[in-house]
Design a protein around this motif. Sequence first.
Motif, PDB file in Angstrom:
ATOM      1  N   ASN A  65       0.811  -1.251   0.274  1.00  0.00           N
ATOM      2  CA  ASN A  65       0.024  -0.023   0.291  1.00  0.00           C
ATOM      3  C   ASN A  65       0.709   0.994  -0.076  1.00  0.00           C
ATOM      4  O   ASN A  65       2.094   1.211   1.015  1.00  0.00           O
ATOM      5  CB  ASN A  65      -0.833   0.224   1.174  1.00  0.00           C
ATOM      6  CG  ASN A  65      -2.092  -1.026   1.275  1.00  0.00           C
ATOM      7  OD1 ASN A  65      -2.176  -1.228   0.386  1.00  0.00           O
ATOM      8  ND2 ASN A  65      -2.916  -1.507   2.729  1.00  0.00           N
ATOM      9  N   LEU A  83      -2.284  -7.214 -12.105  1.00  0.00           N
ATOM     10  CA  LEU A  83      -2.382  -7.955 -10.503  1.00  0.00           C
ATOM     11  C   LEU A  83      -1.372  -9.299 -10.923  1.00  0.00           C
ATOM     12  O   LEU A  83      -2.141 -10.192 -11.373  1.00  0.00           O
ATOM     13  CB  LEU A  83      -3.861  -7.712  -9.911  1.00  0.00           C
ATOM     14  CG  LEU A  83      -3.921  -8.496  -9.013  1.00  0.00           C
ATOM     15  CD1 LEU A  83      -3.396  -8.799  -7.395  1.00  0.00           C
ATOM     16  CD2 LEU A  83      -4.477  -8.793  -8.605  1.00  0.00           C
ATOM     17  N   ILE A  86      -1.296 -12.883  -5.755  1.00  0.00           N
ATOM     18  CA  ILE A  86      -2.559 -12.519  -4.374  1.00  0.00           C
ATOM     19  C   ILE A  86      -2.339 -12.950  -3.827  1.00  0.00           C
ATOM     20  O   ILE A  86      -2.733 -14.334  -4.054  1.00  0.00           O
ATOM     21  CB  ILE A  86      -3.552 -11.496  -4.137  1.00  0.00           C
ATOM     22  CG1 ILE A  86      -4.255 -10.668  -3.159  1.00  0.00           C
ATOM     23  CG2 ILE A  86      -4.561 -12.419  -5.515  1.00  0.00           C
ATOM     24  CD1 ILE A  86      -5.446  -9.914  -3.852  1.00  0.00           C
ATOM     25  N   TYR A  88      -4.348 -14.503   0.159  1.00  0.00           N
ATOM     26  CA  TYR A  88      -5.114 -14.443   0.602  1.00  0.00           C
ATOM     27  C   TYR A  88      -4.351 -14.298   2.203  1.00  0.00           C
ATOM     28  O   TYR A  88      -4.508 -15.330   2.793  1.00  0.00           O
ATOM     29  CB  TYR A  88      -6.999 -14.833   0.089  1.00  0.00           C
ATOM     30  CG  TYR A  88      -7.017 -14.822  -1.135  1.00  0.00           C
ATOM     31  CD1 TYR A  88      -7.711 -13.326  -1.577  1.00  0.00           C
ATOM     32  CD2 TYR A  88      -6.536 -15.832  -2.293  1.00  0.00           C
ATOM     33  CE1 TYR A  88      -8.414 -12.922  -2.644  1.00  0.00           C
ATOM     34  CE2 TYR A  88      -7.000 -15.554  -3.469  1.00  0.00           C
ATOM     35  CZ  TYR A  88      -7.697 -14.069  -3.413  1.00  0.00           C
ATOM     36  OH  TYR A  88      -7.979 -13.642  -4.683  1.00  0.00           O
ATOM     37  N   GLY A  97     -10.464 -10.525  -0.838  1.00  0.00           N
ATOM     38  CA  GLY A  97      -9.149  -9.267  -1.472  1.00  0.00           C
ATOM     39  C   GLY A  97      -9.047  -8.593  -2.882  1.00  0.00           C
ATOM     40  O   GLY A  97      -8.725  -9.374  -3.504  1.00  0.00           O
ATOM     41  N   TYR A  98      -8.580  -7.715  -2.622  1.00  0.00           N
ATOM     42  CA  TYR A  98      -8.419  -7.096  -3.674  1.00  0.00           C
ATOM     43  C   TYR A  98      -7.298  -5.799  -3.726  1.00  0.00           C
ATOM     44  O   TYR A  98      -7.250  -5.154  -2.890  1.00  0.00           O
ATOM     45  CB  TYR A  98      -9.743  -6.453  -4.810  1.00  0.00           C
ATOM     46  CG  TYR A  98     -10.477  -5.399  -4.579  1.00  0.00           C
ATOM     47  CD1 TYR A  98     -10.085  -4.301  -4.330  1.00  0.00           C
ATOM     48  CD2 TYR A  98     -11.605  -5.730  -3.269  1.00  0.00           C
ATOM     49  CE1 TYR A  98     -11.044  -3.212  -4.209  1.00  0.00           C
ATOM     50  CE2 TYR A  98     -12.638  -5.353  -2.972  1.00  0.00           C
ATOM     51  CZ  TYR A  98     -11.938  -3.595  -2.479  1.00  0.00           C
ATOM     52  OH  TYR A  98     -12.885  -2.525  -2.065  1.00  0.00           O
ATOM     53  N   VAL A  99      -7.144  -4.905  -5.020  1.00  0.00           N
ATOM     54  CA  VAL A  99      -6.106  -4.209  -5.144  1.00  0.00           C
ATOM     55  C   VAL A  99      -6.956  -2.822  -5.533  1.00  0.00           C
ATOM     56  O   VAL A  99      -7.240  -3.506  -6.989  1.00  0.00           O
ATOM     57  CB  VAL A  99      -4.869  -4.062  -5.647  1.00  0.00           C
ATOM     58  CG1 VAL A  99      -3.862  -3.200  -5.471  1.00  0.00           C
ATOM     59  CG2 VAL A  99      -3.904  -5.626  -4.966  1.00  0.00           C
ATOM     60  N   ASP A 139      -4.624  -2.487  -0.016  1.00  0.00           N
ATOM     61  CA  ASP A 139      -5.648  -3.520  -0.751  1.00  0.00           C
ATOM     62  C   ASP A 139      -6.934  -3.221   0.608  1.00  0.00           C
ATOM     63  O   ASP A 139      -6.805  -3.333   1.232  1.00  0.00           O
ATOM     64  CB  ASP A 139      -4.504  -4.745  -0.226  1.00  0.00           C
ATOM     65  CG  ASP A 139      -3.860  -4.889   1.572  1.00  0.00           C
ATOM     66  OD1 ASP A 139      -4.546  -4.412   1.721  1.00  0.00           O
ATOM     67  OD2 ASP A 139      -2.605  -4.326   1.293  1.00  0.00           O
ATOM     68  N   ASN A 140      -7.574  -4.368   0.136  1.00  0.00           N
ATOM     69  CA  ASN A 140      -9.265  -4.903   1.199  1.00  0.00           C
ATOM     70  C   ASN A 140      -8.557  -6.002   1.343  1.00  0.00           C
ATOM     71  O   ASN A 140      -9.066  -6.679   0.494  1.00  0.00           O
ATOM     72  CB  ASN A 140     -10.037  -3.595   0.092  1.00  0.00           C
ATOM     73  CG  ASN A 140     -10.108  -2.590  -0.337  1.00  0.00           C
ATOM     74  OD1 ASN A 140     -10.530  -1.706   0.975  1.00  0.00           O
ATOM     75  ND2 ASN A 140      -9.607  -1.821  -1.051  1.00  0.00           N
ATOM     76  N   TRP A 146       0.348  -9.651  -1.822  1.00  0.00           N
ATOM     77  CA  TRP A 146      -0.031  -8.882  -2.997  1.00  0.00           C
ATOM     78  C   TRP A 146       1.368  -8.861  -4.564  1.00  0.00           C
ATOM     79  O   TRP A 146       2.206  -7.383  -3.679  1.00  0.00           O
ATOM     80  CB  TRP A 146      -1.202  -8.107  -3.365  1.00  0.00           C
ATOM     81  CG  TRP A 146      -0.789  -7.015  -2.955  1.00  0.00           C
ATOM     82  CD1 TRP A 146      -1.810  -7.156  -1.705  1.00  0.00           C
ATOM     83  CD2 TRP A 146      -0.700  -5.565  -3.193  1.00  0.00           C
ATOM     84  NE1 TRP A 146      -1.384  -5.746  -1.048  1.00  0.00           N
ATOM     85  CE2 TRP A 146      -1.190  -4.717  -2.629  1.00  0.00           C
ATOM     86  CE3 TRP A 146      -0.541  -5.931  -4.391  1.00  0.00           C
ATOM     87  CZ2 TRP A 146      -0.519  -3.320  -2.550  1.00  0.00           C
ATOM     88  CZ3 TRP A 146      -0.133  -4.171  -4.999  1.00  0.00           C
ATOM     89  CH2 TRP A 146      -0.363  -2.828  -3.370  1.00  0.00           C
TER      90      TRP A 146
END
Length: 163
Positions: A65, A83, A86, A88, A97-99, A139-140, A146
């Motif tokens: 991040n 991407l 990743i 998890y 999860g994602y960016v 990231d979330n 990632w």
Amino acid sequence: MKEGIEMKKIIRLSMVVLGIITFSGCSQKDTANDTSSNSNSDKQVSKKSDQNTTDSAVSIDIISNGNYLVGKDIKPGSYYAVLADIEYGPDDAEEEGYVYVQANTEIDGKADYTAEMLYEVGDRYRFILKDGDQVSFEDNYSPASWKVKLLNESDFRTYMKKQ
């Protein structure tokens, strides 16, 4: 006599109208020439700015991040954000999860941005970064790790051939 005066008025009016038409025609012709010369200079400026952005793009990997400044952390240019990996986290059993990638820029003196969420390996997003822009990666759902590859055109083609 009245006919002679009326005829003179008609001739004068015709000459005035003819003069206006002639003057307008010349003005439009000059304006058209001005526009085409402006158009050529716009094209030259556009080509120059395209060269400044696309020629200097240098591919890099982003793995955390943060906010990145174009011109300092990232070279200006045209990029594909891909991407590449990743992992998890333990609290993300459903692999949500994602960016999130956001590029902040200025267009015509006004703040603007473009953004994309990269969910799965291979998701990609293309954008052009100018000197002074800021790019944020977040990231979330707390992935363990990632990697987003910022690839220039050439490296993107090579990357896609390997996939």
